[in-house]
Motif scaffolding. Structure first.
Motif, short mmCIF file in Angstrom:
data_model
loop_
_atom_site.label_atom_id
_atom_site.label_comp_id
_atom_site.label_asym_id
_atom_site.label_seq_id
_atom_site.Cartn_x
_atom_site.Cartn_y
_atom_site.Cartn_z
N HIS A 1 45.76 56.49 30.84
CA HIS A 1 45.75 57.52 31.87
C HIS A 1 45.46 56.89 33.24
CE1 HIS A 1 45.18 61.45 33.76
NE2 HIS A 1 44.23 60.84 34.45
N ALA A 2 44.47 55.98 33.25
CA ALA A 2 44.11 55.33 34.52
C ALA A 2 45.31 54.58 35.08
CB ALA A 2 42.94 54.38 34.30
N ARG A 3 46.03 53.85 34.21
CA ARG A 3 47.17 53.08 34.71
C ARG A 3 48.29 53.97 35.19
NH1 ARG A 3 49.31 50.20 30.41
NH2 ARG A 3 47.88 51.21 28.96
N ASP A 4 48.53 55.06 34.43
CA ASP A 4 49.63 55.96 34.81
C ASP A 4 49.31 56.69 36.10
OD1 ASP A 4 50.91 55.13 32.62
OD2 ASP A 4 50.52 56.94 31.41
N ALA A 5 48.05 57.14 36.21
CA ALA A 5 47.71 57.96 37.36
C ALA A 5 47.48 57.12 38.61
CB ALA A 5 46.46 58.79 37.04
N PHE A 6 47.02 55.88 38.42
CA PHE A 6 46.71 55.06 39.60
C PHE A 6 47.36 53.69 39.47
CE2 PHE A 6 43.06 57.49 37.99
CZ PHE A 6 43.05 58.52 38.90
N PRO A 7 48.68 53.66 39.58
CA PRO A 7 49.38 52.38 39.35
C PRO A 7 49.05 51.32 40.42
CG PRO A 7 50.93 54.05 40.09
CD PRO A 7 49.63 54.75 39.87
N GLU A 8 48.42 51.75 41.51
CA GLU A 8 48.10 50.79 42.57
C GLU A 8 46.71 50.18 42.39
OE1 GLU A 8 50.35 50.04 44.96
OE2 GLU A 8 51.68 51.37 43.82
N TRP A 9 46.02 50.61 41.34
CA TRP A 9 44.62 50.24 41.22
C TRP A 9 44.45 49.16 40.16
CZ3 TRP A 9 40.01 51.72 38.22
CH2 TRP A 9 38.82 51.51 38.95
N ARG B 1 52.12 40.31 37.92
CA ARG B 1 53.37 40.84 38.48
C ARG B 1 53.06 41.96 39.48
NH1 ARG B 1 56.84 44.59 37.70
NH2 ARG B 1 55.71 45.60 36.00
N ARG B 2 52.14 42.84 39.08
CA ARG B 2 51.84 43.98 39.94
C ARG B 2 50.94 43.61 41.11
NH1 ARG B 2 52.28 49.35 37.98
NH2 ARG B 2 53.40 49.40 36.00
N PHE B 3 50.00 42.71 40.85
CA PHE B 3 49.02 42.36 41.89
C PHE B 3 48.96 40.84 42.03
CE2 PHE B 3 47.66 45.97 39.31
CZ PHE B 3 47.71 47.00 40.24
N PRO B 4 49.97 40.26 42.71
CA PRO B 4 50.06 38.79 42.74
C PRO B 4 48.84 38.12 43.38
CG PRO B 4 52.04 39.81 43.62
CD PRO B 4 51.05 40.90 43.45
N ASP B 5 48.10 38.84 44.23
CA ASP B 5 46.98 38.20 44.90
C ASP B 5 45.65 38.52 44.24
OD1 ASP B 5 48.70 37.13 46.73
OD2 ASP B 5 48.64 38.91 48.00
N GLU C 1 46.63 30.31 40.99
CA GLU C 1 45.83 31.22 41.82
C GLU C 1 45.85 30.73 43.26
OE1 GLU C 1 41.78 31.75 40.52
OE2 GLU C 1 41.25 32.60 42.46
N GLU C 2 45.88 29.38 43.40
CA GLU C 2 45.90 28.80 44.73
C GLU C 2 47.28 28.90 45.38
OE1 GLU C 2 44.96 24.32 45.71
OE2 GLU C 2 43.54 25.20 44.30
N HIS C 3 48.31 28.63 44.58
CA HIS C 3 49.66 28.51 45.14
C HIS C 3 50.49 29.77 45.03
CE1 HIS C 3 48.90 24.35 45.76
NE2 HIS C 3 48.83 24.07 44.48
N GLY C 4 50.01 30.76 44.30
CA GLY C 4 50.73 32.02 44.23
C GLY C 4 51.68 32.13 43.05
N LEU C 5 52.16 33.36 42.89
CA LEU C 5 52.97 33.70 41.73
C LEU C 5 54.31 32.97 41.72
CD1 LEU C 5 52.98 35.50 39.24
CD2 LEU C 5 54.09 37.26 40.59
N ASP C 6 54.90 32.83 42.91
CA ASP C 6 56.21 32.17 42.99
C ASP C 6 56.12 30.78 42.40
OD1 ASP C 6 56.99 34.35 44.29
OD2 ASP C 6 56.89 33.47 46.31
N TRP C 7 55.03 30.12 42.75
CA TRP C 7 54.81 28.75 42.27
C TRP C 7 54.83 28.71 40.76
CZ3 TRP C 7 51.05 26.34 39.31
CH2 TRP C 7 51.01 24.95 39.37
N LEU C 8 54.13 29.69 40.18
CA LEU C 8 54.02 29.74 38.73
C LEU C 8 55.39 29.89 38.10
CD1 LEU C 8 51.77 29.74 36.61
CD2 LEU C 8 51.90 32.22 36.62
N GLU C 9 56.19 30.75 38.70
CA GLU C 9 57.52 30.96 38.15
C GLU C 9 58.40 29.75 38.36
OE1 GLU C 9 58.53 34.59 40.01
OE2 GLU C 9 57.32 35.75 38.60
N GLU C 10 58.30 29.13 39.57
CA GLU C 10 59.12 27.95 39.84
C GLU C 10 58.73 26.80 38.95
OE1 GLU C 10 58.57 27.08 43.95
OE2 GLU C 10 59.13 29.11 44.50
N SER C 11 57.43 26.72 38.64
CA SER C 11 56.97 25.55 37.90
C SER C 11 57.15 25.73 36.41
CB SER C 11 55.51 25.26 38.22
OG SER C 11 54.69 26.25 37.65
N ASP C 12 57.96 26.65 36.05
CA ASP C 12 58.27 26.83 34.64
C ASP C 12 58.74 25.50 34.05
OD1 ASP C 12 59.10 27.80 32.21
OD2 ASP C 12 59.57 29.75 33.10
#
Lengths: 218, 495
Positions: free
Chosen positions: B148-156, B185-189, B217-228
């Motif tokens: 319920h919490a996730r559905d009602a408050f997807p930004e939280w 994915r939802r909260f990259p930072d 955590e230091e370099h961000g989500l893009d880094w993680l995906e690129e460094s696959d």
């Protein structure tokens, strides 16, 4: 980290002649001695130790640049290279020529180097400066070009000698980001660093050369 | 636990000299952030006297007291908070937390039930409800509240954190990994998406992946995906350069050196003509005009000897110190030390082509037109190249070990200039010395050049053959020596 062994060091020792000549007995500086270890596929090994402990020397031995005085290094069929920034740069030549030459010196074939030029130019963010002589570059710009060339090289074993601080802040971040990416791909890495936090973040294993050598012997 | 902090906005009266509540509360929040609960409790008590109409002085005070173990006091304050601030969920949520800390799940459940009815739009209410359900062993209920919490408050983000934490609590590591990926994915930072995910990997013994996540955590989500790790390598270097690539490298370096050399002067490439031209002019003036010696055709004789000799001298002079000069590069990359003298040979050969062209023009003007014998220049030039490679590489090899020799190279070349018959003809040498004279490979070569260019004859093939053999043997010895010394040079040049 129980992958395959890619490099084996057996009782490695290197010493440098400090002085001596025709009429004076030579004195040697023993960088390290009796160093035995195995490097495994995919691991990140950090070398530590104070100045003169032989960290860079060991990297050169691993890269096949230096032949050890004692012991031997067994390569189990892998390519090893030292991350060299600005190798063979000529200040009179434009960035493109230097990138090409440096890339070839690092081990690219001419065709690979040519094919990588646009990527190198893009990564270095030098733009029109690529066609200007390198002597007109700031040291930061030169460092960027050097890093960008080395960046695209992927030997089986990459040796890094505290070379991550390049260029201005934003480029440094970009360089570190790419470097960390490289370290975390499947590549095997041997890294020399004085930064505890960097070692903590990156290394699987640490060899401390301090405890192994740095003795002065006659 | 610092949820639901917004103090009710009550503008201070006109002559109020008190601090704004938000600023005043910071004083106590600071202590709380430092986990100085004793101090925080005292500060909240002080603030409660001044700002009794604000929820934090009751609710946060209770949080501090609960941390100190004074549950009864905390309970009392929270009950007071619920009575005073009916529109503020904090009293219920913290009340439930305190009850749970006390082990009184019934009270906690009652308070949260009330809270859900009163404040269905407050996210912490739902997350705390899930928490309580888990604490009482009701996994299903926990998941229901959390959903319920996730559905009602997807930004939280905390709702999604809890989702992953629930999987971790259940020991379901695969789901946990997926759920943390969802958090990223939802909260990259949002740090927990990396840190807690790294803990999941650690638990499973995947230390490398754990470290990768922490770096991300230091370099961000893009880094993680690129460094696959699946990404293919960029340029894989060879274990050892093959012959073709080595020659290509020598060629490229020599070509670029010439370009670099030209860039250093205003007249650029013109110097390659001016320099030998002026040199030849000096000899022409001194020997041909002023001294006027040697008789007819002496100038042509002089130049046909001088041009190849100069080529040899410049090349050897240049090559002899190249290994010492290449120390920087040699210590940076793995490269055969032969590279350094060979570049010097090729570089000088490049410049020499122009000089030979000028010599041809001179001979033409001098009345010595080309004949078919000129074709024999090709093998003669090749033998000279071979000789220069041998001598250049040999000297370059020895000089790092005996640096003082570099001072003798110019003298040696000077000696050779006089011992090779540049200035005098072969017939001025007594007959019995001639064979010895021809042992000097350079004298031999100059003789062949002159046979072709001046006498319009074929060279002395047998002499040339012996010379070639000598050069090849010398070269093999030099190359073998290089093989042995390859790993030694980088150290010797810096010692």
């Amino acid at each position: 980290m129980n992958g395959q062994i890619v490099l084996s060091a057996r009782d490695l020792g290197v010493r440098y002649k400090r002085r001596g000549g025709l009429f004076r007995p030579p004195r040697y500086h023993q960088a390290f001695r009796g160093l035995t270890f195995d490097l495994y596929q995919g691991e990140t090994l950090a070398l530590t130790g104070r100045n003169g402990a032989g960290k860079s020397t060991l990297l050169k031995v691993l890269a096949g640049i230096l032949r050890p005085d004692e012991g031997r290094l067994i390569n189990h069929g892998v390519t090893v290279s030292l991350l060299s920034l600005q190798a063979g740069f000529d200040p009179e030549l434009p960035g493109t020529d230097n990138a090409l030459l440096s890339a070839m010196l690092l081990g690219y074939t001419r065709a690979q180097a040519r094919a990588s030029l646009s990527r190198i130019a893009a990564f270095s963010e030098l733009g029109a400066f690529m066609d200007e002589p390198v002597k007109t570059y700031s040291s930061g710009m030169r460092a960027r070009l050097g890093f960008s060339v080395a960046m695209f090289l992927s030997p089986d074993v990459l040796l890094i000698d505290e070379a991550l601080a390049v260029g201005d802040r934003s480029f440094r971040e970009k360089a570190e980001r790419e470097m960390n990416k490289k370290i975390h791909s499947l590549q095997t890495v041997v890294l020399v660093s004085h930064s505890e936090s960097q070692i903590e973040k990156l290394a699987d294993r640490v060899i401390d050369l301090q405890s192994l050598g740095g003795r002065h012997v006659l | 636990m610092a949820e639901s902090l917004s103090p009710t906005p009550s503008p201070p009266p006109e002559h109020d000299r008190r601090l704004a509540p938000r600023d005043a509360f910071q004083w106590a929040f600071d202590a709380q952030a430092a986990r100085q609960w004793q101090q925080a409790a005292r500060r909240w008590a002080t603030l409660r006297a001044v700002y009794p109409d604000h929820p934090p002085v009751w609710i946060q005070a209770a949080v501090a007291l609960r941390e100190l173990g004074s549950h009864d006091e905390a309970r009392h304050l929270l009950a007071e908070a619920r009575a005073r601030f009916e529109t503020h969920p904090g009293g219920w949520v913290q009340g439930a937390n305190t009850a749970l800390a006390d082990g009184d799940t019934a009270l906690a459940a009652r308070l949260l039930e009330e809270a859900r009815q009163r404040f269905p739009d407050d996210p912490p209410v739902w997350v705390r409800s899930a928490h309580l359900a888990l604490a009482t062993g009701d996994r299903e209920g926990a998941l229901r509240f959390n959903r319920h919490a996730r559905d009602a408050f997807p930004e939280w983000a905390p709702a999604f954190d809890q989702h992953a934490e629930l999987a971790m609590a259940a020991g379901d590591w695969d789901s946990a990994r997926q759920r943390w990926a969802e958090v990223r994915r939802r909260f990259p930072d949002h740090p927990p998406g990396y840190r807690r995910a790294a803990e999941v990997e650690e638990r499973q013994g995947r230390h490398r992946e754990a470290r990768r996540l922490r770096l991300a955590e230091e370099h961000g989500l893009d880094w993680l995906e690129e460094s696959d790790p699946a990404e293919p390598p960029a340029v894989a270097p060879p274990r050892r350069r093959d012959g073709r690539n080595f020659i290509d490298l020598v060629w490229t370096k020599a070509r670029l050196n010439l370009k670099s050399e030209a860039n250093r002067n205003h007249l650029r490439y013109l110097w390659w003509v001016i320099d030998p031209l002026s040199y030849m002019a000096v000899f022409y003036v001194v020997f041909g005009l002023l001294l006027n010696r040697g008789g007819e055709g002496f100038v042509a004789y002089l130049l046909t000897g001088l041009v190849p000799f100069q080529w040899f001298a410049k090349t050897v002079q240049h090559a002899s110190n190249t290994i010492v000069e290449g120390r920087g590069l040699m210590n940076q990359v793995r490269i055969s030390p032969l590279f350094f003298p060979l570049v010097a040979v090729v570089q000088n050969a490049g410049k020499q082509t122009l000089v030979f062209l000028m010599l041809a023009v001179f001979l033409l003007l001098y009345g010595l037109a080309p004949t078919v014998h000129w074709l024999a220049l090709v093998p003669v030039v090749l033998v000279q190249l071979l000789l220069m490679v041998g001598v250049g590489c040999g000297l370059a090899m020895i000089i790092p070990f005996v640096r003082d020799l570099i001072n003798l190279v110019p003298t040696g070349l000077q000696f050779l200039l006089f011992a090779s018959g540049v200035f005098y003809t072969l017939d001025t040498i007594p007959e019995r010395w001639r064979d010895l004279f021809m042992v000097n490979p350079l004298a031999n070569l100059l003789h062949q050049y002159r046979l072709i260019l001046l006498d319009h004859q074929w060279p002395d093939w047998s002499q040339l053959g012996w010379l070639t053999l000598g050069c090849v043997i010398g070269l093999v010895v030099v190359i073998l020596a290089y093989r042995r010394l390859e790993g030694v040079f980088p150290r010797v040049v810096v010692e």
